[in-house]
Design a protein around this motif. Sequence first.
Motif, PDB file in Angstrom:
ATOM      1  N   ALA A   1      48.852  61.097 -22.344  1.00 53.24           N
ATOM      2  CA  ALA A   1      49.091  61.302 -20.909  1.00 53.24           C
ATOM      3  C   ALA A   1      47.811  61.708 -20.175  1.00 53.24           C
ATOM      4  CB  ALA A   1      50.167  62.361 -20.714  1.00 53.24           C
ATOM      5  N   PHE A   2      46.828  62.199 -20.937  1.00 52.62           N
ATOM      6  CA  PHE A   2      45.548  62.604 -20.334  1.00 52.62           C
ATOM      7  C   PHE A   2      44.449  61.576 -20.610  1.00 52.62           C
ATOM      8  CE2 PHE A   2      47.734  66.581 -20.025  1.00 52.62           C
ATOM      9  CZ  PHE A   2      47.157  67.249 -18.962  1.00 52.62           C
ATOM     10  N   GLY A   3      44.802  60.453 -21.187  1.00 55.97           N
ATOM     11  CA  GLY A   3      43.797  59.414 -21.476  1.00 55.97           C
ATOM     12  C   GLY A   3      43.084  59.633 -22.804  1.00 55.97           C
ATOM     13  N   GLY A   4      43.510  60.617 -23.567  1.00 51.39           N
ATOM     14  CA  GLY A   4      42.902  60.846 -24.883  1.00 51.39           C
ATOM     15  C   GLY A   4      43.665  60.100 -25.965  1.00 51.39           C
ATOM     16  N   TYR A   5      43.217  60.207 -27.186  1.00 52.37           N
ATOM     17  CA  TYR A   5      43.934  59.605 -28.314  1.00 52.37           C
ATOM     18  C   TYR A   5      43.399  60.185 -29.622  1.00 52.37           C
ATOM     19  CZ  TYR A   5      39.793  56.513 -28.049  1.00 52.37           C
ATOM     20  OH  TYR A   5      38.509  56.026 -27.957  1.00 52.37           O
TER      21      TYR A   5
ATOM     22  N   ALA B   1      66.704  61.875 -21.098  1.00 47.07           N
ATOM     23  CA  ALA B   1      65.979  61.658 -19.844  1.00 47.07           C
ATOM     24  C   ALA B   1      64.617  61.070 -20.175  1.00 47.07           C
ATOM     25  CB  ALA B   1      65.807  62.990 -19.123  1.00 47.07           C
ATOM     26  N   PRO B   2      64.005  60.408 -19.190  1.00 48.07           N
ATOM     27  CA  PRO B   2      62.653  59.892 -19.444  1.00 48.07           C
ATOM     28  C   PRO B   2      61.708  61.052 -19.739  1.00 48.07           C
ATOM     29  CG  PRO B   2      63.561  58.990 -17.410  1.00 48.07           C
ATOM     30  CD  PRO B   2      64.490  60.077 -17.853  1.00 48.07           C
ATOM     31  N   LEU B   3      60.687  60.774 -20.519  1.00 41.71           N
ATOM     32  CA  LEU B   3      59.717  61.832 -20.832  1.00 41.71           C
ATOM     33  C   LEU B   3      59.038  62.269 -19.536  1.00 41.71           C
ATOM     34  CD1 LEU B   3      58.378  60.234 -24.080  1.00 41.71           C
ATOM     35  CD2 LEU B   3      59.353  62.512 -23.930  1.00 41.71           C
ATOM     36  N   PRO B   4      58.853  63.589 -19.359  1.00 44.10           N
ATOM     37  CA  PRO B   4      58.307  64.065 -18.085  1.00 44.10           C
ATOM     38  C   PRO B   4      56.882  63.573 -17.814  1.00 44.10           C
ATOM     39  CG  PRO B   4      58.539  65.860 -19.657  1.00 44.10           C
ATOM     40  CD  PRO B   4      59.177  64.675 -20.274  1.00 44.10           C
ATOM     41  N   VAL B   5      56.573  63.522 -16.515  1.00 45.27           N
ATOM     42  CA  VAL B   5      55.250  63.056 -16.074  1.00 45.27           C
ATOM     43  C   VAL B   5      54.327  64.269 -15.943  1.00 45.27           C
ATOM     44  CG1 VAL B   5      54.020  62.038 -14.101  1.00 45.27           C
ATOM     45  CG2 VAL B   5      56.215  61.083 -14.855  1.00 45.27           C
ATOM     46  N   VAL B   6      53.092  64.120 -16.410  1.00 46.59           N
ATOM     47  CA  VAL B   6      52.109  65.202 -16.274  1.00 46.59           C
ATOM     48  C   VAL B   6      51.611  65.198 -14.830  1.00 46.59           C
ATOM     49  CG1 VAL B   6      49.829  66.029 -17.016  1.00 46.59           C
ATOM     50  CG2 VAL B   6      51.418  65.077 -18.693  1.00 46.59           C
ATOM     51  N   ASN B   7      51.793  66.303 -14.129  1.00 50.61           N
ATOM     52  CA  ASN B   7      51.424  66.351 -12.712  1.00 50.61           C
ATOM     53  C   ASN B   7      49.953  66.018 -12.485  1.00 50.61           C
ATOM     54  OD1 ASN B   7      53.704  68.241 -13.344  1.00 50.61           O
ATOM     55  ND2 ASN B   7      53.841  68.205 -11.117  1.00 50.61           N
ATOM     56  N   ALA B   8      49.104  66.540 -13.369  1.00 50.08           N
ATOM     57  CA  ALA B   8      47.659  66.386 -13.172  1.00 50.08           C
ATOM     58  C   ALA B   8      47.206  64.931 -13.258  1.00 50.08           C
ATOM     59  CB  ALA B   8      46.915  67.225 -14.201  1.00 50.08           C
ATOM     60  N   THR B   9      47.874  64.126 -14.052  1.00 52.06           N
ATOM     61  CA  THR B   9      47.401  62.742 -14.246  1.00 52.06           C
ATOM     62  C   THR B   9      48.367  61.695 -13.689  1.00 52.06           C
ATOM     63  OG1 THR B   9      48.502  62.555 -16.392  1.00 52.06           O
ATOM     64  CG2 THR B   9      46.248  63.410 -16.404  1.00 52.06           C
ATOM     65  N   GLY B  10      49.592  62.111 -13.429  1.00 49.84           N
ATOM     66  CA  GLY B  10      50.593  61.160 -12.932  1.00 49.84           C
ATOM     67  C   GLY B  10      51.127  60.236 -14.015  1.00 49.84           C
ATOM     68  N   LYS B  11      50.757  60.517 -15.270  1.00 47.18           N
ATOM     69  CA  LYS B  11      51.232  59.665 -16.380  1.00 47.18           C
ATOM     70  C   LYS B  11      52.303  60.410 -17.188  1.00 47.18           C
ATOM     71  CE  LYS B  11      46.842  57.299 -17.175  1.00 47.18           C
ATOM     72  NZ  LYS B  11      45.670  57.291 -18.047  1.00 47.18           N
ATOM     73  N   PRO B  12      53.299  59.682 -17.699  1.00 45.43           N
ATOM     74  CA  PRO B  12      54.307  60.364 -18.525  1.00 45.43           C
ATOM     75  C   PRO B  12      53.768  60.657 -19.920  1.00 45.43           C
ATOM     76  CG  PRO B  12      54.770  58.025 -18.441  1.00 45.43           C
ATOM     77  CD  PRO B  12      53.557  58.242 -17.570  1.00 45.43           C
ATOM     78  N   LEU B  13      54.396  61.606 -20.595  1.00 41.60           N
ATOM     79  CA  LEU B  13      54.072  61.823 -22.008  1.00 41.60           C
ATOM     80  C   LEU B  13      54.355  60.517 -22.731  1.00 41.60           C
ATOM     81  CD1 LEU B  13      55.684  65.329 -22.699  1.00 41.60           C
ATOM     82  CD2 LEU B  13      53.377  64.801 -21.948  1.00 41.60           C
ATOM     83  N   SER B  14      53.447  60.144 -23.579  1.00 44.87           N
ATOM     84  CA  SER B  14      53.558  58.812 -24.175  1.00 44.87           C
ATOM     85  C   SER B  14      53.426  58.902 -25.698  1.00 44.87           C
ATOM     86  CB  SER B  14      52.430  57.956 -23.573  1.00 44.87           C
ATOM     87  OG  SER B  14      52.416  56.714 -24.149  1.00 44.87           O
ATOM     88  N   PRO B  15      54.567  58.941 -26.387  1.00 40.98           N
ATOM     89  CA  PRO B  15      54.518  59.171 -27.843  1.00 40.98           C
ATOM     90  C   PRO B  15      54.186  57.919 -28.642  1.00 40.98           C
ATOM     91  CG  PRO B  15      56.783  59.022 -27.120  1.00 40.98           C
ATOM     92  CD  PRO B  15      55.943  58.835 -25.889  1.00 40.98           C
ATOM     93  N   TYR B  16      53.995  58.144 -29.924  1.00 40.50           N
ATOM     94  CA  TYR B  16      53.813  57.031 -30.849  1.00 40.50           C
ATOM     95  C   TYR B  16      55.168  56.353 -31.091  1.00 40.50           C
ATOM     96  CZ  TYR B  16      49.077  58.095 -32.639  1.00 40.50           C
ATOM     97  OH  TYR B  16      47.728  58.267 -32.796  1.00 40.50           O
ATOM     98  N   ALA B  17      55.099  55.083 -31.396  1.00 44.04           N
ATOM     99  CA  ALA B  17      56.299  54.359 -31.836  1.00 44.04           C
ATOM    100  C   ALA B  17      56.056  53.883 -33.261  1.00 44.04           C
ATOM    101  CB  ALA B  17      56.553  53.166 -30.929  1.00 44.04           C
ATOM    102  N   GLY B  18      57.106  53.903 -34.054  1.00 47.13           N
ATOM    103  CA  GLY B  18      57.029  53.381 -35.426  1.00 47.13           C
ATOM    104  C   GLY B  18      57.902  52.141 -35.517  1.00 47.13           C
ATOM    105  N   VAL B  19      57.334  51.063 -35.973  1.00 42.17           N
ATOM    106  CA  VAL B  19      58.081  49.802 -36.037  1.00 42.17           C
ATOM    107  C   VAL B  19      58.363  49.456 -37.499  1.00 42.17           C
ATOM    108  CG1 VAL B  19      58.079  47.356 -35.407  1.00 42.17           C
ATOM    109  CG2 VAL B  19      56.938  49.018 -33.929  1.00 42.17           C
ATOM    110  N   GLN B  20      59.615  49.231 -37.797  1.00 41.25           N
ATOM    111  CA  GLN B  20      60.004  48.866 -39.167  1.00 41.25           C
ATOM    112  C   GLN B  20      60.164  47.350 -39.233  1.00 41.25           C
ATOM    113  OE1 GLN B  20      60.658  50.914 -41.854  1.00 41.25           O
ATOM    114  NE2 GLN B  20      60.440  52.887 -40.815  1.00 41.25           N
ATOM    115  N   GLY B  21      59.662  46.778 -40.286  1.00 40.18           N
ATOM    116  CA  GLY B  21      59.775  45.322 -40.399  1.00 40.18           C
ATOM    117  C   GLY B  21      59.418  44.833 -41.785  1.00 40.18           C
TER     118      GLY B  21
END
Lengths: 295, 415
Positions: free
Chosen positions: B206-210, B280-300
């Motif tokens: 949400a802060f542009g880091g990773y 509910a949708p993941l909340p948006v970080v006020n400082a950046t305007g981006k929502p919390l953005s988690p990892y997804a795990g894909v099974q296949g």
Amino acid sequence: MKQNKLRPYLYLTPSLIVIGLIVVFPILYTGYISFTNMNIYHWFNPRFIGFDNYAKAFFVFDSGFLSALLRTVLWTFLNMVLQMAVAYLIAVLLNTEGLRAHKVYKTILMFPWAMPGYVSILLWKMGMFNNEYGLLNQWLRKLGLNGVRWLDGNVSAFLSCTLVNLWLALPFMIMIIDGALQSIDKAYYESATLDGAGFFVKLRNITVPLVRPIIAPAVVITVFTTFKQFDIVYLLTQQQGSKTGADIHTVITYTYEKAFVTNNYGYSSAISMIIFLLLIFFSLYTNKELREGNR
Amino acid sequence: MKKVFAFFMSVLFMLGALTGCQQSSGASPSANPSGASTSNAEKKEPVSLTIWYENDQKIGDALQQQLDKLPDVKVKVQRKDKMTDALKLVGNDPQSAPDLFFFAHDKTGLYAEMGILAPITDFISQDAFSDFIPMTLKAGTYKDTLYQLPIYFETQMFMYNKKLMSTPPKTTDDLLKFAQKNTKNGAYGFVEQHSTAYYAVSWMHAFGGYIIDKDAQPGLNLQGTVDSLKYHKPFIKYQPADGDYNTMTALFKEGKAASTINLPNLAVDAKQSGIDVGFAPLPVVNATGKPLSPYAGVQGVYVLKSSESGKKDAIAAVLQELAKPEAGIALSKITNDAPANNKAYADSFVSSNEIVMNLKGSADAVVPMPNVPAMDVMWSVTENMLSAVNKKDGDPKAEAEKAQKTALTQIADMK
């Protein structure tokens, strides 16, 4: 005559083959891998790279490794002293004359040994040390005190790990010391009592010299298992997903985190071989000391 | 007589000890490939394929049921403990390895670098994926090659106890205010696994880091990552210090925590415990305007390169069957996870499942877990940083720099 000399070796062959397969071969194979570049990028086609992995491995032995080594020595020493003292005390109490139901107590004391170590450690973590649900903090709160973060601080985490190790290791030590105490002929104590010897005199001049040869191998075994203890420190403080922030790495957990997670088997094998050699030297030294002590 | 007996016992013991070394003379998992061997048979024998999986038995059963429909292919779906290690050992051995395996996408790079994977597109056309959620395809792609046929995915969701929280917060500032107000007497406004990399990364994104990018470059000392650590710190004050899975999920299931961010299975467990769970949708970080953005795990499903070439048609048939929406629907019924094929959402069970539809709704915002091999070293390094900052009040900037340095060293040590 010649046939008679060969026969013992023939009988020993199956055991030697089994030992060779499950002990010697893995060590030799680890040694071989340590001279190759076996990692995920060269998984099925590793090549010989000489001592490169060993050169890299010595960078692991940095200041972090040295403090882990000192901590491991302290950990081993403290645990051994506590184990010996507590186990001796319990074993003496178990051998008190006229003690009723002593077999029941012995059975109860063996319980921690019967449980898988992994389960015991996680039970301690969640059931005793957990800040929210742990028994220790529940007690403190009932007494109107603030809870303690047992596994977060370095000192408290180290002591907590020591307590769990004591819980897990005591049954073995109690059993050995109990057996050793029972092997002493009661006549020695009766004669000493008649001669006016007190508890400490009997302890120093009868008990210790007679139990020492029996306990010594158990002590050596326990020193090594304590020195290379991984599960307790790792599961209580370092487990992925629930690291506590305490930095109480032992040699094994430190090298695991530095090298083994890299999937570089050549490099990890080189570190394993160095630790293996360290333990061999340690073992030779301990055996020599024990031999001299028994004279 | 004694000597004869001792000799006999020695030989017996030696044979017994070596029995385990014997190679099975029976059919290997990959035995009996199609082609020439069947040329003399009047009726064409079905091709035998083996699929390994490590998940719950129910998932294997559902896969088996799905694949039993194939007429000319006999598929054996086999559960394998410690599959990751087993594949490392036998992944290139046609006698011991399976033909395909079912697994999460995050080890794609590891197996691809080991050279044991065959690209999925060697068996099934790229067109077959036109209905798939793009994120699920991106997850199984390593160095521009698609190795995984995605079937379903899971990610973290914001879930709350309707009895304790009437309106879910739209922003993280609102969430913090709620936590401040409602954390007292053993009850919590919000709990999360705050010092676990898998969970904390949503704040970094949400802060542009990773944690690490697709080129295996760690990003722990990026400004965005450091900012997220600083911003996230006040939230920890109102949560249990442990921050581990057992504590946090127990609090939510016992009705002691009003809200949490976690995986769908917690919602299922909490409902079973009598909690009225809302999403509910993941909340948006006020400082950046981006929502919390988690990892997804894909099974296949993956195909092993060692699988014999005579089985290509059979493997293609299996992949085509599993690419159908029915496979995703069948597994979604068991896991409550979201199918990768968009067509599956036309099914009434899927479209009426609140959990699944919430997951689907977040598919564009989530980030597939990195599938580069270097990710293996990043979990521990990141969690050391998080626990130092969150549990020992370490300085975010200093800890981030230290962690970045360690990460670079360990990534170098992988080679």
